[in-house]
Design a protein around this motif. Structure first.
Motif, mmCIF file in Angstrom:
data_model
loop_
_atom_site.group_PDB
_atom_site.id
_atom_site.type_symbol
_atom_site.label_atom_id
_atom_site.label_comp_id
_atom_site.label_asym_id
_atom_site.label_seq_id
_atom_site.Cartn_x
_atom_site.Cartn_y
_atom_site.Cartn_z
ATOM 1 N N UNK A 176 10.403 -12.045 -3.786
ATOM 2 C CA UNK A 176 10.632 -11.436 -2.481
ATOM 3 C C UNK A 176 10.295 -9.951 -2.531
ATOM 4 N N UNK A 177 10.664 -9.297 -3.628
ATOM 5 C CA UNK A 177 10.337 -7.883 -3.789
ATOM 6 C C UNK A 177 8.843 -7.642 -3.747
ATOM 7 N N UNK A 178 8.095 -8.493 -4.438
ATOM 8 C CA UNK A 178 6.637 -8.343 -4.444
ATOM 9 C C UNK A 178 6.051 -8.617 -3.060
ATOM 10 N N UNK A 179 6.627 -9.587 -2.359
ATOM 11 C CA UNK A 179 6.170 -9.915 -1.001
ATOM 12 C C UNK A 179 6.316 -8.705 -0.087
ATOM 13 N N UNK A 180 7.492 -8.068 -0.107
ATOM 14 C CA UNK A 180 7.719 -6.909 0.770
ATOM 15 C C UNK A 180 6.815 -5.742 0.380
ATOM 16 N N UNK A 181 6.609 -5.534 -0.915
ATOM 17 C CA UNK A 181 5.761 -4.434 -1.355
ATOM 18 C C UNK A 181 4.298 -4.664 -0.998
ATOM 19 N N UNK A 182 3.865 -5.907 -1.063
ATOM 20 C CA UNK A 182 2.492 -6.225 -0.660
ATOM 21 C C UNK A 182 2.287 -5.973 0.833
ATOM 22 N N UNK A 183 3.267 -6.394 1.637
ATOM 23 C CA UNK A 183 3.166 -6.184 3.084
ATOM 24 C C UNK A 183 3.177 -4.697 3.428
ATOM 25 N N UNK A 184 4.004 -3.926 2.723
ATOM 26 C CA UNK A 184 4.121 -2.488 2.994
ATOM 27 C C UNK A 184 3.003 -1.678 2.348
ATOM 28 N N UNK A 185 2.203 -2.347 1.520
ATOM 29 C CA UNK A 185 1.108 -1.684 0.803
ATOM 30 C C UNK A 185 1.638 -0.508 -0.022
ATOM 31 N N UNK A 186 2.728 -0.751 -0.728
ATOM 32 C CA UNK A 186 3.367 0.302 -1.518
ATOM 33 C C UNK A 186 2.457 0.829 -2.629
ATOM 34 N N UNK A 187 1.562 -0.012 -3.112
ATOM 35 C CA UNK A 187 0.686 0.402 -4.209
ATOM 36 C C UNK A 187 -0.456 1.287 -3.728
ATOM 37 N N UNK A 188 -0.614 1.422 -2.423
ATOM 38 C CA UNK A 188 -1.686 2.254 -1.863
ATOM 39 C C UNK A 188 -1.121 3.026 -0.675
ATOM 40 N N UNK A 189 -0.362 4.066 -0.983
ATOM 41 C CA UNK A 189 0.402 4.793 0.040
ATOM 42 C C UNK A 189 -0.469 5.460 1.095
ATOM 43 N N UNK A 190 -1.746 5.651 0.800
ATOM 44 C CA UNK A 190 -2.629 6.310 1.781
ATOM 45 C C UNK A 190 -3.030 5.363 2.910
ATOM 46 N N UNK A 191 -2.900 4.078 2.674
ATOM 47 C CA UNK A 191 -3.276 3.091 3.695
ATOM 48 C C UNK A 191 -2.067 2.719 4.545
ATOM 49 N N UNK A 192 -2.341 2.372 5.786
ATOM 50 C CA UNK A 192 -1.272 1.995 6.706
ATOM 51 C C UNK A 192 -1.294 0.492 6.968
ATOM 52 N N UNK A 193 -0.200 -0.200 6.697
ATOM 53 C CA UNK A 193 -0.158 -1.631 7.032
ATOM 54 C C UNK A 193 -0.202 -1.820 8.539
ATOM 55 N N UNK A 194 -0.762 -2.937 8.970
ATOM 56 C CA UNK A 194 -0.851 -3.212 10.400
ATOM 57 C C UNK A 194 0.542 -3.456 10.978
ATOM 58 N N UNK A 195 0.644 -3.273 12.286
ATOM 59 C CA UNK A 195 1.942 -3.376 12.964
ATOM 60 C C UNK A 195 2.671 -4.669 12.645
ATOM 61 N N UNK A 196 1.959 -5.786 12.736
ATOM 62 C CA UNK A 196 2.648 -7.070 12.569
ATOM 63 C C UNK A 196 3.169 -7.246 11.140
ATOM 64 N N UNK A 197 2.554 -6.559 10.170
ATOM 65 C CA UNK A 197 3.034 -6.647 8.800
ATOM 66 C C UNK A 197 4.319 -5.833 8.622
ATOM 67 N N UNK A 198 4.412 -4.711 9.327
ATOM 68 C CA UNK A 198 5.658 -3.944 9.322
ATOM 69 C C UNK A 198 6.766 -4.768 9.971
ATOM 70 N N UNK A 199 6.432 -5.447 11.060
ATOM 71 C CA UNK A 199 7.408 -6.311 11.733
ATOM 72 C C UNK A 199 7.840 -7.449 10.819
ATOM 73 N N UNK A 200 6.900 -7.956 10.027
ATOM 74 C CA UNK A 200 7.222 -9.037 9.084
ATOM 75 C C UNK A 200 8.244 -8.571 8.049
ATOM 76 N N UNK A 201 8.092 -7.335 7.567
ATOM 77 C CA UNK A 201 9.049 -6.788 6.598
ATOM 78 C C UNK A 201 10.439 -6.704 7.230
ATOM 79 N N UNK A 202 10.491 -6.190 8.453
ATOM 80 C CA UNK A 202 11.782 -6.050 9.146
ATOM 81 C C UNK A 202 12.424 -7.413 9.382
ATOM 82 N N UNK A 203 11.617 -8.397 9.783
ATOM 83 C CA UNK A 203 12.116 -9.753 10.000
ATOM 84 C C UNK A 203 12.705 -10.320 8.716
#
Length: 319
Positions: A164-191
């Motif tokens: 689950x931790x890896x799933x949330x980090x992949x969605x948030x693109x934590x490994x590439x802080x310069x990039x912005x995840x798309x809106x629906x992926x941020x919503x997926x993390x919150x869900x």
């Protein structure tokens, strides 16, 4: 020919299994879960392909009926120890119900990582703007339902906190802080975190993941473009803030739940509202608490067994 006859027979069996499975699932409710699980078991699944077909039916229902998500998660929890397992074609680990379920979920998740929700040219054919907006809404709803279902599998110890931790980090693109995840992926993390936050936060691997992802979400919420405007719309910023507020409140949250309930649960809610003189349908819950029946009959360390293929999110899915 004999081959054609065998193919026709296999197709006939597949159609019959699909018909039976859909018929049983159409009748599901929290009150008759044991009966439905028993009937699905009695379909006598005879191969790994048939096992995958049954799981595909359950998954499809869970994603199209998210208010029944917890009920379907309870169903697979009951079935995991009841359905047969089959020898793997490559001689590896046996193909189990749980392993097949996690493979299906992993495939669905990887689809979210790679899907921008953009409408293809083929999908645009013959549709007006209203129809295209509806199609895009359906795609997003499926993504959110997938995260909710995955979360409820975690609460039932079918997925480990590290996954689950890896799933949330992949969605948030934590490994590439310069990039912005798309809106629906941020919503997926919150869900996802609103579905499992309390339980994930109570486990060492989960606590660290939540700290990292929530820090990332706060950063995303505060990001501005060159004109000083937030890079995410206010709706998404409020969603992030609501999640952070829930976390800071010990995962206590007031909700208007749209979930399936048993008759006893409905009666209990009515008595509670009568005592508290409330009739707005709201209740304060612990966001992401495990179902009570699981803690009442613990079978060992949560998530201690790792017999599914989703041991880690594969490298190709990471950003």
């Amino acid at each position: 020919s004999a081959n054609a006859y065998r193919l026709k027979g296999a197709q006939g069996r597949s159609d019959e299994l699909k018909r039976q499975g859909q018929s049983h699932l159409n009748k599901i409710a929290p009150d008759n879960l044991d009966i439905i699980a028993s009937r699905i078991k009695e379909t006598d699944v005879a191969s790994s392909d048939e096992l995958e077909l049954v799981i595909g039916l359950i998954m499809k229902k869970a994603l199209t009926e998210p208010h029944y998500c917890e009920t379907y998660a309870d169903l697979v929890y009951k079935l995991k120890g009841e359905m047969p397992e089959f020898a793997a074609s490559d001689g590896g680990r046996p193909v189990t119900f749980k392993a097949t379920l996690l493979t299906v979920c992993q495939t669905e998740f990887e689809g979210i990582l790679g899907d921008s929700l953009d409408i293809t040219e083929e999908e645009k054919q013959g549709k007006d703007k209203e129809e295209l907006d509806f199609l895009k809404g359906q795609k997003k709803s499926r993504c959110l339902a997938t995260m909710k279902f995955i979360g409820h599998l975690f609460l039932r110890d079918l997925l480990r906190a590290s996954i689950i931790g890896q799933v949330t980090q992949d969605l948030a693109m934590c490994s590439d802080a310069d990039k912005l995840p798309e809106e629906h992926k941020v919503e997926c993390i919150c869900e996802l975190l609103n579905s499992i936050g309390h339980t994930l936060d109570s486990r060492p691997a989960g606590k660290e993941s939540i700290k990292q992802v929530c820090g990332r979400l706060l950063d995303l919420k505060q990001r501005k473009d060159k004109k000083g405007k937030g890079v995410y719309p206010m709706r998404v910023q409020f969603m992030i803030q609501d999640l952070l507020d829930t976390k800071n409140a010990g995962w206590m949250k007031k909700v208007f739940k749209a979930t399936a309930k048993t008759k006893d649960e409905i009666k209990q809610d009515a008595k509670r509202d009568e005592r508290t003189q409330k009739n707005d349908g709201a209740e304060v819950i612990v966001a992401g608490q495990r179902p009570a029946y699981l803690d009442a009959g613990k079978e060992g360390a949560p998530g201690s067994k790792a017999d599914g293929p989703w041991q880690s999110v594969p490298a190709k899915a990471r950003r």
